[in-house]
Design an enzyme around this catalytic site. Structure first.
Site, mmCIF file in Angstrom:
data_model
loop_
_atom_site.group_PDB
_atom_site.id
_atom_site.type_symbol
_atom_site.label_atom_id
_atom_site.label_comp_id
_atom_site.label_asym_id
_atom_site.label_seq_id
_atom_site.Cartn_x
_atom_site.Cartn_y
_atom_site.Cartn_z
ATOM 1 N N PRO A 1 10.779 6.177 25.205
ATOM 2 C CA PRO A 1 11.295 5.846 25.267
ATOM 3 C C PRO A 1 12.377 7.198 25.193
ATOM 4 O O PRO A 1 12.191 7.459 24.654
ATOM 5 C CB PRO A 1 11.380 4.594 23.817
ATOM 6 N N ASP B 1 11.228 11.960 23.645
ATOM 7 C CA ASP B 1 10.781 11.201 23.452
ATOM 8 C C ASP B 1 10.089 10.503 22.135
ATOM 9 O O ASP B 1 10.194 11.389 20.959
ATOM 10 C CB ASP B 1 9.232 10.988 23.712
ATOM 11 N N HIS B 2 11.570 9.421 21.434
ATOM 12 C CA HIS B 2 12.012 9.070 21.121
ATOM 13 C C HIS B 2 10.964 9.166 19.524
ATOM 14 O O HIS B 2 11.137 8.430 19.034
ATOM 15 C CB HIS B 2 13.267 7.871 21.109
ATOM 16 N N ARG B 3 9.334 8.163 20.120
ATOM 17 C CA ARG B 3 9.120 7.997 19.267
ATOM 18 C C ARG B 3 8.211 9.181 18.853
ATOM 19 O O ARG B 3 7.633 9.118 17.247
ATOM 20 C CB ARG B 3 7.237 7.629 20.434
ATOM 21 N N ILE C 1 10.422 12.558 18.202
ATOM 22 C CA ILE C 1 11.225 13.621 18.080
ATOM 23 C C ILE C 1 12.426 12.191 17.590
ATOM 24 O O ILE C 1 12.528 11.857 18.726
ATOM 25 C CB ILE C 1 11.790 13.652 19.385
#
Ligand code: CAO
Length: 552
Positions: free
Chosen positions: A348, A524-526, A528
């Site tokens: 993501p 990567d929003h998972r 950070i």
């Protein structure tokens, strides 16, 4: 002339089901081109067209139970296309049968368990193919194999061919390895069998099938009888044995015909209900291997990520709209495309944009020109950006990390290996500057220059391309004010650099001309969150605005 093509003789097989429909209404088919594939409990059978022509209508659908004499398709036969000898519809019974398990197909075959036979599997007739190479060795000495288990995959410039085991037994010799060059007759594998090899088993020794890029050009004549030597001490697969046909497409056949996989893999995928288009191939040139199919299923069962349910973009014949030219993607480009797709689908992404005032840095860089000339190094902004990035990564370790255990853990790296994108004629590559934290700007500039030169000459090694912990993509020389780079997974962040430009900046009293460097951080929003990314970017910009802080 309209011609009805019927289901051929299928012996005493029961519950014969249509498992693949290989054509669509309007398709032009050649003599012997497969129309459908049917399967009983004993065998799968491809029904070829006895005539060339255009498909007018199709009378069966996937899953239909069919019987001998039933209409398959109605064909508008081309003039003089009757290569099979002016045969009528009923002659479609030239369809070829591949017994799934010869022992089942001919249970009356006596076996002699005490007699041990050595069966040499050799490269069969490969037509005029040149530069044939072993691209996969699926067995090792000591392995037990069943009939039709994959032994070896060979590939020429035109096509690939799976070579299955003609017999059940134990592999005793594998004199080739991945990368070996082979020719017709080259010994590939020796299998020791306990008992007599049946005719049908020996025949299926040649049950390989060319697939992929040029199947129709490379498929040997599938109508001939295969040779076998059933009585000799050592049985040898005749190099001239023509392969028997096999199923060459997965359930969603029309969608999957462009997938790079052999018949055995396709059959496995069909049995497991896997859409091959969704499986990433780990073989040479992205070829899908059996392990990839198993891995895909395993990942699905354990809830792992993937591109489930993503609708395929339809393949369109663009020549219907105008002149087109077809250019094959280079290996680098094709592999890069697959990596980018995988990252894009799994990660993501969020991209954060900012600008760093690099006026002082640029002045410093210009002041170093005499020294860089003396050292014969071209000192571009990238070396300073790397220096600042390493400093920021030390302060924000989650940017120098990878997700593990299905995103339930984070692996923080205590090394700083910076990848940087290099644009080459063959495509994008990302060599890695190892231990960038231990290098000064001149050394960094030197490494960047060396690696990008080797990248453009196609001389990078695996070592040069592996182990990166964070990447930078600099389009500074080219231009642009910002872009959204794709994270180089399994890394969790990438910095995009665009072209620096002189801009007016308010200093509290007046607008000043300043050199502004646009930066785009994708992450990567998972791994950070947005606030962390914001803080990282602000810090990075401050470091670039006052590079002396890197010394602190
Ligand atoms: N703004 C303005 N000018 C810049 C700049 C920037 N951000 N970055 C570099 N320049 C200048 C350099 O100073 C140099 O100028 P001079 O010749 O006047 O000194 C010139 O542009 C050429 O630089 P370079 O490209 O040779 O060197 P580099 O260190 O900046 O970059 C490399 C090296 C290999 C990263 C680059 O050549 C390259 O291939 N970039 C493309 C990367 C890419 O395709 N990314 C897209 C990937 S998709 O995510």
């Amino acid at each position: 002339m309209l011609q009805d093509i019927l289901i051929p003789e299928i012996g005493d097989a029961e519950d014969v089901e249509v498992i693949e429909v290989l054509v669509a209404v309007g398709d032009e088919v050649r003599v012997d081109e497969g129309l459908i594939v049917v399967e009983s409990d004993k065998a799968s059978m491809e029904v070829p067209s006895p005539r060339a022509g255009r498909i007018e209508s199709i009378a069966v659908v996937l899953g239909d139970l069919v019987e001998e004499g039933q209409l398959i398709v109605r064909l508008e036969a081309s003039e003089g296309s009757d290569a099979a000898g002016a045969k009528g519809a009923s002659d479609a019974r030239e369809a070829k049968v591949v017994p799934e398990t010869p022992s089942e197909a001919s249970p009356e075959e006596p076996s002699a368990p005490d007699e041990v036979d050595r069966f040499e599997v050799r490269v069969p007739d490969i037509g005029d193919a040149e530069g044939v190479e072993v691209i996969e060795v699926a067995v090792a000495a000591g392995d037990e194999v069943a009939v039709d288990d994959l032994l070896v995959v060979v590939e020429s410039d035109k096509a690939s061919m799976e070579i299955p085991s003609p017999v059940a037994g134990r592999v005793v010799e594998v004199p080739i390895e991945t990368g070996s060059g082979v020719a017709e007759g080259t010994l590939l594998v020796v299998v020791e069998t306990a008992g007599r090899v049946s005719d049908s088993a020996a025949r299926s020794a040649a049950g390989s099938d060319m697939d992929a890029e040029a199947p129709s050009e490379t498929n040997p004549d599938t109508n001939s009888e295969a040779n076998s030597e059933t009585n000799s001490e050592t049985k040898r697969q005749q190099p001239t044995s023509p392969p028997l046909p096999e199923t060459t497409a997965a359930p969603d056949t029309r969608a999957n015909t462009s997938v790079y996989a052999g018949p055995a893999v396709r059959r496995l995928a069909r049995q497991l209900g896997v859409d091959l288009a969704q499986v990433s191939g780990s073989g040479s040139n992205g070829r899908v291997l059996k392990d990839d199919v198993h891995g895909f299923v395993k990942k699905r069962l354990t809830g792992g990520g993937g591109a489930a349910g993503i609708p395929r973009i339809p393949e369109i014949d663009f020549s219907r709209f105008g002149e087109v030219e077809r250019a094959k993607l280079s290996r680098i480009r094709a592999r890069g495309a697959e990596n980018l797709r995988r990252s894009w689908l799994n990660v993501p992404h969020v991209t954060q944009h900012d600008e760093a005032d690099v006026t002082e840095l640029e002045a410093f860089r210009t002041s170093l020109k005499p020294e860089s000339e003396a050292r014969s190094v071209k000192l571009t902004p990238l070396a300073f950006i790397m220096r600042a990035v390493v400093h920021a990564l030390k302060e924000f370790p989650t940017f120098n990390a990878s997700l593990a255990e299905d995103a339930r853990a984070m692996v923080i790296k205590r090394y700083y290996h910076l990848g940087f994108a290099v644009d080459t004629d063959e495509g994008l590559v990302v060599p890695v500057v190892r231990n960038a934290d231990q290098l000064g700007v001149f050394e960094l500039a030197q490494r960047i220059a060396e690696l990008s030169e080797r990248a453009r000459d196609g001389k990078l090694t695996i070592e040069d391309l592996s182990g990166g912990s964070f990447s930078i993509s600099s389009l500074g020389r080219i231009g642009g004010t910002g872009f959204t780079p794709i994270v180089n997974a399994p890394e969790v962040a990438i910095l995009g650099v665009s072209r620096l430009a002189m801009k007016p900046r308010w200093n509290g009293e007046i607008f000043e001309p300043r050199s502004m460097l646009p930066l785009s951080l994708s992450y990567d929003h998972r791994a950070i969150n947005g606030a962390e990314a914001g803080r990282f970017m602000v810090r990075l910009c401050r470091l670039l605005e006052d590079i002396r802080q890197v010394l602190l």
